[in-house]
Scaffold this motif. Structure first.
Motif, short mmCIF file in Angstrom:
data_model
loop_
_atom_site.label_atom_id
_atom_site.label_comp_id
_atom_site.label_asym_id
_atom_site.label_seq_id
_atom_site.Cartn_x
_atom_site.Cartn_y
_atom_site.Cartn_z
N ILE A 145 0.87 -1.18 0.00
CA ILE A 145 0.00 0.00 0.00
C ILE A 145 0.90 1.23 0.00
O ILE A 145 1.65 1.44 0.96
CB ILE A 145 -0.90 0.04 1.25
CG1 ILE A 145 -1.76 -1.23 1.36
CG2 ILE A 145 -1.78 1.29 1.23
CD1 ILE A 145 -2.58 -1.30 2.65
N GLU A 146 0.85 2.02 -1.06
CA GLU A 146 1.65 3.24 -1.09
C GLU A 146 0.91 4.35 -0.34
O GLU A 146 -0.21 4.70 -0.70
CB GLU A 146 1.89 3.70 -2.53
CG GLU A 146 2.88 2.88 -3.31
CD GLU A 146 3.10 3.44 -4.71
OE1 GLU A 146 3.45 4.64 -4.83
OE2 GLU A 146 2.91 2.70 -5.68
N ASP A 147 1.56 4.90 0.68
CA ASP A 147 1.02 6.07 1.36
C ASP A 147 1.52 7.31 0.61
O ASP A 147 2.66 7.74 0.78
CB ASP A 147 1.48 6.09 2.82
CG ASP A 147 0.90 7.28 3.59
OD1 ASP A 147 0.47 8.26 2.94
OD2 ASP A 147 0.90 7.23 4.83
N ALA A 148 0.63 7.84 -0.23
CA ALA A 148 0.98 9.03 -1.01
C ALA A 148 0.19 10.24 -0.50
O ALA A 148 -0.07 11.19 -1.24
CB ALA A 148 0.70 8.79 -2.49
N ALA A 149 -0.16 10.19 0.81
CA ALA A 149 -0.96 11.27 1.40
C ALA A 149 -0.34 12.64 1.13
O ALA A 149 -1.04 13.61 0.88
CB ALA A 149 -1.13 11.04 2.90
N GLN A 150 0.99 12.71 1.20
CA GLN A 150 1.67 14.00 1.05
C GLN A 150 2.22 14.21 -0.36
O GLN A 150 3.03 15.11 -0.55
CB GLN A 150 2.83 14.08 2.06
CG GLN A 150 2.40 13.90 3.50
CD GLN A 150 3.52 14.17 4.48
OE1 GLN A 150 4.65 14.47 4.11
NE2 GLN A 150 3.21 14.05 5.77
N ALA A 151 1.82 13.38 -1.29
CA ALA A 151 2.53 13.38 -2.57
C ALA A 151 1.62 13.42 -3.79
O ALA A 151 1.99 12.91 -4.86
CB ALA A 151 3.45 12.16 -2.64
N LEU A 152 0.46 14.05 -3.69
CA LEU A 152 -0.40 14.19 -4.86
C LEU A 152 0.37 14.97 -5.93
O LEU A 152 0.87 16.06 -5.66
CB LEU A 152 -1.69 14.94 -4.49
CG LEU A 152 -2.71 15.13 -5.62
CD1 LEU A 152 -3.28 13.81 -6.08
CD2 LEU A 152 -3.83 16.06 -5.19
N GLY A 153 0.47 14.40 -7.12
CA GLY A 153 1.19 15.07 -8.22
C GLY A 153 2.60 14.56 -8.41
O GLY A 153 3.22 14.86 -9.44
N ALA A 154 3.14 13.81 -7.44
CA ALA A 154 4.51 13.29 -7.59
C ALA A 154 4.53 12.17 -8.63
O ALA A 154 3.58 11.40 -8.74
CB ALA A 154 5.01 12.76 -6.24
N ARG A 155 5.61 12.11 -9.39
CA ARG A 155 5.71 11.10 -10.45
C ARG A 155 7.02 10.34 -10.35
O ARG A 155 8.03 10.86 -9.91
CB ARG A 155 5.59 11.76 -11.82
CG ARG A 155 4.28 12.52 -12.00
CD ARG A 155 4.18 13.22 -13.34
NE ARG A 155 3.73 12.33 -14.41
CZ ARG A 155 2.46 11.95 -14.58
NH1 ARG A 155 1.52 12.37 -13.77
NH2 ARG A 155 2.14 11.14 -15.56
N HIS A 156 6.96 9.07 -10.77
CA HIS A 156 8.14 8.22 -10.80
C HIS A 156 8.14 7.47 -12.13
O HIS A 156 7.12 6.91 -12.49
CB HIS A 156 8.12 7.25 -9.62
CG HIS A 156 9.46 6.64 -9.34
ND1 HIS A 156 9.64 5.55 -8.53
CD2 HIS A 156 10.71 6.98 -9.77
CE1 HIS A 156 10.93 5.25 -8.48
NE2 HIS A 156 11.59 6.10 -9.21
N HIS A 157 9.26 7.43 -12.82
CA HIS A 157 9.32 6.82 -14.15
C HIS A 157 8.20 7.35 -15.04
O HIS A 157 7.61 6.60 -15.82
CB HIS A 157 9.22 5.29 -14.06
CG HIS A 157 10.30 4.66 -13.20
ND1 HIS A 157 11.63 4.91 -13.38
CD2 HIS A 157 10.21 3.81 -12.15
CE1 HIS A 157 12.34 4.23 -12.48
NE2 HIS A 157 11.49 3.57 -11.71
N GLY A 158 7.89 8.62 -14.89
CA GLY A 158 6.90 9.25 -15.77
C GLY A 158 5.45 8.98 -15.43
O GLY A 158 4.56 9.52 -16.08
N VAL A 159 5.16 8.16 -14.41
CA VAL A 159 3.76 7.95 -14.03
C VAL A 159 3.54 8.38 -12.59
O VAL A 159 4.49 8.51 -11.80
CB VAL A 159 3.32 6.47 -14.19
CG1 VAL A 159 3.41 6.03 -15.63
CG2 VAL A 159 4.11 5.56 -13.28
N SER A 160 2.28 8.61 -12.24
CA SER A 160 1.95 9.08 -10.89
C SER A 160 2.44 8.08 -9.85
O SER A 160 2.39 6.86 -10.07
CB SER A 160 0.44 9.23 -10.77
OG SER A 160 0.08 9.46 -9.43
N VAL A 161 2.90 8.57 -8.71
CA VAL A 161 3.14 7.66 -7.59
C VAL A 161 1.80 6.98 -7.27
O VAL A 161 0.73 7.54 -7.54
CB VAL A 161 3.68 8.38 -6.33
CG1 VAL A 161 5.08 8.92 -6.57
CG2 VAL A 161 2.75 9.46 -5.84
#
Ligand SMILES: *Cc1c(COP(=O)(O)O)cnc(C)c1O
Length: 403
Positions: A145-161
């Motif tokens: 489960i990725e906790d992306a609570a603080q990371a809306l808009g962050a991208r990795h390898h060109g796709v959203s976290v």
């Protein structure tokens, strides 16, 4: 102390709401954000924590023999509260030295055939090492489960976290970027799992007129006060009052209730988010540009370590997360900067085992690196309202403290 800034800066760069955002409209927030991020359909819930709770309940029904959930020892206390409310057992993983990621060796040591899920966490908008969590999860048969609570808009390898793990979630809480005061977006790559998450939500999340009224009033207050002239009242005064009392946990808002409310998000709050979301892509670019411009100055200060993304990642920039060489100098910097209205703060006050109010919910393993991180870190806002003179004043204080 640095002279008090006339207008209080927020500790994170949230997207300010406009009066026109408050008009009614189509409740298409989840679909609009999914389109912006290029993800499969997102499921809107009443908070990031509610998303995590729904994910944990769903996964534990798929794998009822597995009861343990592994999370970093330095993360939001709400993660521990969600695991507890799901009836599962939290296991804490220490951090890598001087880093927000879980330590690979420690992660392998805590995971086994009892592990239901591992929660890599994109702290402060920085992109976490999801690959390592996936590798360990594959070995033991657990979910990620990725906790992306603080990371809306962050991208990795060109796709959203959020696209690497089985499930992930973003927070729409006040102060976390796009906000409808409280809200969360749940994401699952696989259609079958998406269906199950929606099913769990339909089963356990009730409508509540009272809750939604309360959140709507809070959202109006947020819209009114999240601006240079209003933040002193909404943020600065309560912060300074808590600090004078010697209560840093309350000062940063780490004091969460031990029960997570679950209710549907109403149409009006969705419409507000939908209107504001049209400005989100530009706001994200602006924050990224500002961060890239200011990073070299911060990195150039001897003794400052700024958390950055791995190669191939382009994180979100709500604020900068810094480590100083020792707790004494971190505290000296905060004495100058925490109360002065310049948007300098701390992320979480403690490693999870050290919150007195969580006693009983959280195990108490030895997590020296998480404790070290808590004692040496501070945050600097990346709000567009921070001008170059403010930023330079902050850097000056850091230089003096570190001299
Ligand atoms: C804020 C936060 C959460 C919870 O999100 P809410 O929307 O506030 O419920 C979970 N994890 C992390 C790392 C957070 O910062």
């Amino acid at each position: 102390m640095l002279p008090r800034r006339q207008h209080e800066l927020p500790p994170t760069a949230g997207l300010p709401l406009r009066l026109s955002d408050l008009r009614p409209g189509a409740p298409t927030l989840a679909a609009d954000i999914a389109a912006q991020l290029g993800t499969p359909p997102l499921q809107l819930e009443c908070s990031g924590t509610a998303c995590l709770l729904i994910a944990l309940i769903t996964l534990s029904e798929l794998q009822p023999a597995r009861r343990r959930v592994v999370a970093p020892a330095f993360t939001c206390p709400l993660v521990a509260i969600a695991v507890h409310q799901a009836g599962l057992e939290l296991q804490l993983c220490d951090l890598r030295p001087d880093h927000y990621d879980m330590d690979p060796a420690a992660l392998r040591a805590v995971c086994d055939e009892h592990t239901l899920a591992i929660i890599p966490t994109h702290l402060a908008g920085r992109v976490a090492d999801v690959e390592d969590a996936l590798a360990v999860a594959r070995l033991v048969g657990a979910y990620v489960i990725e906790d992306a609570a603080q990371a809306l808009g962050a991208r990795h390898h060109g796709v959203s976290v959020g696209m690497g793990g089985d499930v992930s979630f973003f927070s729409l809480a006040a102060g976390k970027g796009l906000s409808i005061y409280e809200g969360g977006l749940l994401l699952a790559r696989e259609p079958a799992l998406r269906k199950q998450l929606a099913h769990t939500s339909a089963r356990i999340v009730p409508r509540s007129v009272i809750r939604e009224c309360q959140r709507s009033i809070e959202l109006l207050g947020y819209a009114a006060l999240y601006r240079p002239g209003g933040l002193q009242l909404a943020y600065g005064r309560p912060l300074r009052r808590a600090l004078r009392r010697g209560d840093p946990v309350t000062a940063v808002g780490d004091d969460f209730p031990l029960t997570i409310p679950l209710h549907r998000v109403g149409r009006w709050r969705q419409a507000v988010g939908t209107h504001a979301a049209t400005r989100l892509p530009d706001f994200d670019v602006q924050r990224g540009v500002l961060a890239q411009r200011r990073l070299p100055r911060l990195r150039g200060i001897d003794g400052v370590r700024v958390m950055q993304d791995p190669a191939d990642a382009r994180g979100a920039w709500p604020f900068f997360l810094l480590l100083l060489p020792d707790p004494q100098r971190r505290d000296a910097a905060l004495t100058e900067l925490w109360s002065s209205g310049h948007g300098v703060s701390r992320l979480f006050i403690h490693a999870l085992p050290d919150y007195a109010y969580l006693g009983g919910l959280v195990p108490t393993p030895d997590v020296p690196h998480a404790r070290d991180f808590a004692s040496r870190s501070l945050t600097i806002s990346n709000s567009p309202w921070m001008n170059d003179a403010d930023f330079e004043a902050i850097c000056g204080v850091l230089e003096t403290v570190l001299r």
